[in-house]
Design a protein around this motif. Sequence first.
Motif, mmCIF file in Angstrom:
data_model
loop_
_atom_site.group_PDB
_atom_site.id
_atom_site.type_symbol
_atom_site.label_atom_id
_atom_site.label_comp_id
_atom_site.label_asym_id
_atom_site.label_seq_id
_atom_site.Cartn_x
_atom_site.Cartn_y
_atom_site.Cartn_z
ATOM 1 N N GLY A 123 69.122 0.530 -4.790
ATOM 2 C CA GLY A 123 69.331 -0.874 -4.445
ATOM 3 C C GLY A 123 68.057 -1.687 -4.332
ATOM 4 O O GLY A 123 68.076 -2.774 -3.772
ATOM 5 N N SER A 124 66.964 -1.203 -4.862
ATOM 6 C CA SER A 124 65.705 -1.940 -4.759
ATOM 7 C C SER A 124 65.596 -3.080 -5.757
ATOM 8 O O SER A 124 64.734 -3.927 -5.615
ATOM 9 N N GLY A 125 66.388 -3.072 -6.783
ATOM 10 C CA GLY A 125 66.296 -4.096 -7.813
ATOM 11 C C GLY A 125 65.549 -3.571 -9.021
ATOM 12 O O GLY A 125 64.809 -2.582 -8.955
ATOM 13 N N THR A 126 65.727 -4.270 -10.127
ATOM 14 C CA THR A 126 65.146 -3.807 -11.381
ATOM 15 C C THR A 126 63.630 -3.900 -11.386
ATOM 16 O O THR A 126 62.939 -2.978 -11.819
ATOM 17 N N ALA A 127 63.096 -5.011 -10.913
ATOM 18 C CA ALA A 127 61.642 -5.197 -10.922
ATOM 19 C C ALA A 127 60.947 -4.153 -10.044
ATOM 20 O O ALA A 127 59.918 -3.582 -10.425
ATOM 21 N N ALA A 128 61.508 -3.899 -8.868
ATOM 22 C CA ALA A 128 60.925 -2.899 -7.980
ATOM 23 C C ALA A 128 61.051 -1.498 -8.575
ATOM 24 O O ALA A 128 60.145 -0.666 -8.419
ATOM 25 N N GLY A 129 62.132 -1.231 -9.291
ATOM 26 C CA GLY A 129 62.300 0.062 -9.941
ATOM 27 C C GLY A 129 61.288 0.278 -11.050
ATOM 28 O O GLY A 129 60.735 1.372 -11.192
ATOM 29 N N VAL A 130 61.034 -0.776 -11.827
ATOM 30 C CA VAL A 130 60.038 -0.672 -12.899
ATOM 31 C C VAL A 130 58.654 -0.458 -12.308
ATOM 32 O O VAL A 130 57.875 0.388 -12.779
ATOM 33 N N LEU A 131 58.314 -1.207 -11.270
ATOM 34 C CA LEU A 131 57.004 -1.035 -10.631
ATOM 35 C C LEU A 131 56.857 0.351 -10.007
ATOM 36 O O LEU A 131 55.782 0.963 -10.089
ATOM 37 N N ALA A 132 57.910 0.853 -9.392
ATOM 38 C CA ALA A 132 57.845 2.198 -8.810
ATOM 39 C C ALA A 132 57.668 3.253 -9.893
ATOM 40 O O ALA A 132 56.873 4.187 -9.745
ATOM 41 N N GLY A 133 58.392 3.104 -11.004
ATOM 42 C CA GLY A 133 58.269 4.061 -12.094
ATOM 43 C C GLY A 133 56.894 4.050 -12.724
ATOM 44 O O GLY A 133 56.316 5.102 -13.003
ATOM 45 N N LEU A 134 56.334 2.867 -12.934
ATOM 46 C CA LEU A 134 54.993 2.776 -13.510
ATOM 47 C C LEU A 134 53.928 3.324 -12.562
ATOM 48 O O LEU A 134 52.971 3.966 -12.987
ATOM 49 N N THR A 135 54.106 3.077 -11.269
ATOM 50 C CA THR A 135 53.143 3.577 -10.289
ATOM 51 C C THR A 135 53.152 5.102 -10.241
ATOM 52 O O THR A 135 52.096 5.754 -10.249
ATOM 53 N N VAL A 136 54.332 5.669 -10.204
ATOM 54 C CA VAL A 136 54.438 7.128 -10.149
ATOM 55 C C VAL A 136 53.969 7.749 -11.457
ATOM 56 O O VAL A 136 53.306 8.801 -11.450
ATOM 57 N N ALA A 137 54.263 7.112 -12.583
ATOM 58 C CA ALA A 137 53.803 7.636 -13.867
ATOM 59 C C ALA A 137 52.279 7.633 -13.935
ATOM 60 O O ALA A 137 51.668 8.589 -14.422
ATOM 61 N N GLY A 138 51.656 6.583 -13.433
ATOM 62 C CA GLY A 138 50.200 6.537 -13.414
ATOM 63 C C GLY A 138 49.591 7.600 -12.526
ATOM 64 O O GLY A 138 48.556 8.186 -12.841
ATOM 65 N N GLY A 139 50.237 7.873 -11.416
ATOM 66 C CA GLY A 139 49.746 8.920 -10.521
ATOM 67 C C GLY A 139 50.040 10.323 -11.002
ATOM 68 O O GLY A 139 49.354 11.274 -10.627
ATOM 69 N N ALA A 140 51.042 10.455 -11.873
ATOM 70 C CA ALA A 140 51.424 11.778 -12.354
ATOM 71 C C ALA A 140 50.550 12.268 -13.503
ATOM 72 O O ALA A 140 50.525 13.463 -13.786
#
Length: 80
Positions: free
Chosen positions: A32-49
């Motif tokens: 329920g975070s919303g699409t924009a927050a989901g994209v930002l979370a995915g990009l952040t985790v991908a960068g850290g991974a």
Amino acid sequence: MDRSLVSVRAALVLLFVGLTGVGVGLLSVLAGSGTAAGVLAGLTVAGGAVPVFNQVIAPDTTRTGPTVRGAGTRGGNTRG
């Protein structure tokens, strides 16, 4: 052209990074975070991974070119 554009190790790292980023982004959107927050979370985790998977996956051990005999010896001049 015998050599591939991307090594197997690099392809695996990018695959796992992409799957991790998409998984976290999808879970964020479903929470329920919303699409924009989901994209930002995915990009952040991908960068850290990237460094994590880069360390976890062992480097390629195959040699693609000729090796130079004695290149790792100390002293420089190996002539007798």
